[in-house]
Design an enzyme around this catalytic site. Structure first.
Site, short mmCIF file in Angstrom:
data_model
loop_
_atom_site.label_atom_id
_atom_site.label_comp_id
_atom_site.label_asym_id
_atom_site.label_seq_id
_atom_site.Cartn_x
_atom_site.Cartn_y
_atom_site.Cartn_z
CG HIS A 273 -68.13 31.04 70.56
ND1 HIS A 273 -66.81 31.49 71.16
CD2 HIS A 273 -67.60 29.94 69.89
CE1 HIS A 273 -65.92 30.75 70.82
NE2 HIS A 273 -66.55 29.93 69.90
CD GLU A 274 -69.90 27.26 68.54
OE1 GLU A 274 -69.34 27.17 67.29
OE2 GLU A 274 -69.25 26.99 69.56
CG HIS B 260 -66.33 29.54 64.88
ND1 HIS B 260 -65.21 29.86 64.98
CD2 HIS B 260 -66.38 28.97 66.24
CE1 HIS B 260 -64.45 29.49 65.88
NE2 HIS B 260 -65.33 29.24 66.79
CG HIS C 89 -63.79 33.19 59.83
ND1 HIS C 89 -62.61 32.58 60.86
CD2 HIS C 89 -62.78 33.92 59.19
CE1 HIS C 89 -61.47 33.03 60.21
NE2 HIS C 89 -61.66 33.93 59.28
#
Length: 680
Positions: free
Chosen positions: A470-471, A474, A477
């Protein structure tokens, strides 16, 4: 005086070893003075004799204050990951100074006059989509932060902003203090019954670090708390640690957050009303994909209607199971993780203790790196002998498919007393292009996983594996960002769009092709058995109704704290009880409070926006369906995701970006299908 002359270091790496925290305030003041001088130059017609235009006003303003942002990012990132009493004291003064600085810009009448003129007179079709977004964002930012207010009203806004800044910092300081204060000290081996060996070993190591060698010490840090509440056979001990965890900030001591919450929500409400909005939620959601408070509430309530029947049946199943297993008459909240784990084991013949040996942290890191390489052509090269803020931090240079520098990635994985809980990704430096030079980002992933033990590496639960993915989503991105303006780079997108890259990447954790890249036993190097992989896929929707209710409760609670009825709120517990009537299926625990440690909305960036986790789930479910149809490592689809989502940041409206990727509008029903609430 410490100023970050990063141009003098390889890849502009931060010289952490040369940082003195006492230098932060004078450095910030110097950087602010420099920024204000730059703004004054924008305002001086002698320097800009042409009438205000996009280049000499909007773009010039965008480049002001870069030093302020670097210093601020560095300070607040360190305050979250490696704080101290002194740093926490400085943080309040630091935030107040930044609040004044921000208002000095936003209340600058001459500057706003130029911005307004550019906004009103520019033919936006002559601008690129990114320039249009920057122009609109700049104008709206000034409007929504008081540029149109009279002087008295602007002074009121300054006071509100300063008070808010101090209150939110105090809230998080209290949560950290409460977390660090509690210790569950066990003296007998019998008290450890049910706990996995890694958890026992970690508790012994913790005790030794605290000079208590004859004890086992458990704390409220997630790597300690979660396995204890999940596996301990001793119900009274589960109750004790549960009540300690859920009463943080709610106890009668100096760290009680109840009044701070009431202060924060009223200050936010006053700020919103001063700007002409009915509530803080109305102010925030105007610039979100969901568009309005009514739409956000409707979205959450629609999900609630779909999830509630499933959650109620899951509750009945869990109660029946606990009665059959232990003749338990009433299932309490501190029993739910324990019996849920046992029921999951029974139904799927799988639990975290069978899985953890296959998820050594180093191997999972290799797996997430290889996933990024297969999807997005990125390579990660570990950098040694690099200055870091703590010995646990590791640093990687990220390279693109042409082996060119793409960015820097810091990774900080283990808990410590001066580090806040949870997991997050953050930026030290945003990607942006100036004078045709593409300045690449410096990104950090911070988690709180179990530390390595003398006889074993750091082993992750499957939930922690998904957290890392998940992290990392990010981080991708930011690392894949390829825009001109840093205020539109990477994760600088609508808040209910920002979780798409992170939540979509979690899906790979459930896929055989991905798990086989890294899920290998840390002792034997044996691959994760296929039956385990199949069970991981099957277990994905285990108690999805109960999980959805929990997330919806957070979202509804957040919106209630920030709606137009905020002045009627007299008690934190009253608000929680109203939401509990909608979503809580278990007996209430009077000593507990969700709100008093709800850092996401009271000291983080999710105020009036927690719904966005479920909103982003709807987006990622719909986006990931395309990968499922074409192949999870399908290169054309991955390239399309990179070019339309990851690289674009906030340069276009997220609805347009999603349409470009999916070639159709968002279908939120895909989330219901993914959650198992509908079959087609």
């Amino acid at each position: 005086m410490m100023l970050l002359h990063l141009k003098n270091t390889p890849n502009e790496l931060i010289p952490f070893d040369k940082i003195n925290i006492e230098d932060f305030m004078p450095s910030l003041k110097s950087a602010i003075t420099q920024s204000i001088n730059q703004i004054n130059q924008i305002n001086q017609l002698s320097i800009h004799p042409d009438k205000p235009n996009f280049i000499n006003t909007i773009e010039a303003l965008e480049h002001c204050g870069e030093e302020v942002e670097l210093i601020s990012n560095l300070f607040f990132n360190l305050n979250s990951a490696n704080t101290s009493d002194r740093m926490q004291d400085i943080a309040k003064e630091f935030s107040a100074l930044l609040s004044d600085y921000g208002n000095d810009i936003l209340f600058n009448k001459a500057l706003f006059k130029k911005i307004k003129q550019v906004y009103n007179e520019t033919n936006q079709t002559s601008l690129s989509p990114e320039q249009q977004m920057l122009l609109n964002n700049t104008y709206k930012k000034f409007i929504k932060n008081g540029a149109k207010l009279n002087e008295d009203e602007q002074n009121k806004l300054r006071i509100l902003d300063k008070a808010l800044s101090k209150a939110t910092i105090s809230f998080e300081d209290n949560v950290l203090a409460e977390t660090n204060h509690f210790e569950l000290e066990l003296t007998s081996i019998t008290e450890l019954e049910g706990l996995p060996q890694y958890c026992i070993d970690a508790a012994k190591q913790c005790a030794e670090e605290k000079n208590k060698p004859h004890l086992w010490v458990f704390t409220l840090e997630p790597p300690s708390y979660i396995p204890f509440i999940t596996y301990s056979n001793h119900r009274h001990l589960r109750e004790k640690i549960y009540k300690a965890y859920t009463s943080r900030g709610f106890q009668k001591n100096a760290h009680n957050n109840q009044q701070l919450i009431l202060d924060i929500i009223k200050l936010r409400s006053q700020r919103a009303q001063l700007l002409g909005y009915a509530s803080y939620a109305h102010l925030i959601l105007e610039e979100r994909m969901v568009e309005s408070v009514d739409n956000a509430n409707q979205f959450l309530h629609n999900l609630l209607s779909a999830a509630l029947p499933f959650a109620k049946q899951e509750k009945v199943n869990l109660e029946q199971f606990s009665q059959q297993l232990d003749n338990l008459k009433t299932l309490e909240k501190w029993d739910v993780p324990y019996y849920s784990q046992k029921l999951k084991n029974k139904l799927f013949s799988i639990d975290n203790e069978k899985l953890k040996p296959y998820f050594a942290l180093d191997k999972v890191i290799e797996g997430v790196f290889e996933t990024a390489q297969k999807l997005f052509d990125l390579d990660f090269v570990k950098l040694n002998n690099i200055s870091v803020y703590h010995k646990d931090v590791v640093v990687y240079e990220v390279l693109n498919k042409n082996k060119q520098h793409q960015g820097i990635l810091y990774m900080d994985f283990f808990p410590r007393p001066n580090k806040r809980q949870g997991a997050w990704m953050t930026n030290y430096k945003q990607q942006h292009i100036v004078n045709q030079i593409n300045n690449r980002p410096h990104v950090s992933i911070v988690c709180n996983f179990s530390k390595p033990l003398p006889n074993a590496p750091s082993l992750l639960t499957f939930e922690e594996v998904t957290t890392l993915f998940h992290e990392f989503g990010h981080a991708l991105h930011s690392l894949c960002s390829n825009v001109t303006y840093q205020s539109l780079a990477g994760t600088n997108v609508f808040w209910d769009f920002v979780e798409l890259p992170s939540q979509i990447l979690e899906n790979w954790c459930y896929e055989k092709e991905c798990l086989q890249l890294f899920a290998k036993h840390y002792q034997t190097n044996e691959a994760l058995p296929l039956e385990y992989i199949e069970n991981i896929k099957k277990v994905a929707n285990f108690q999805s109704g109960l999980f959805t209710l929990r997330q919806l409760g957070f979202g509804l609670l957040d919106l209630m704290y920030h709606d137009e009825n905020v002045n009627l709120i007299l008690s934190v517990k009253d608000v929680e009880q109203k939401i509990a009537k909608l979503i809580d299926l278990w007996p209430p625990v009077l000593s507990s409070s969700i709100s008093c440690a709800f850092s996401h909305i009271f000291s983080g960036g999710y105020s009036a926006g927690y719904y966005s986790y479920k909103w982003a789930e709807a987006i990622e479910a719909d986006a990931y369906e395309l990968f499922k149809e074409q192949g999870i490592f399908n290169k054309p689809i991955a390239d399309k995701f990179k070019s339309t989502i990851l690289s674009k940041g906030g340069t276009e409206h997220p609805t347009k970006l999603f349409y470009q990727f999916r070639e159709r509008a968002l279908d939120t029903k895909t989330l219901l299908k993914k959650s198992g609430f509908v079959t087609a």
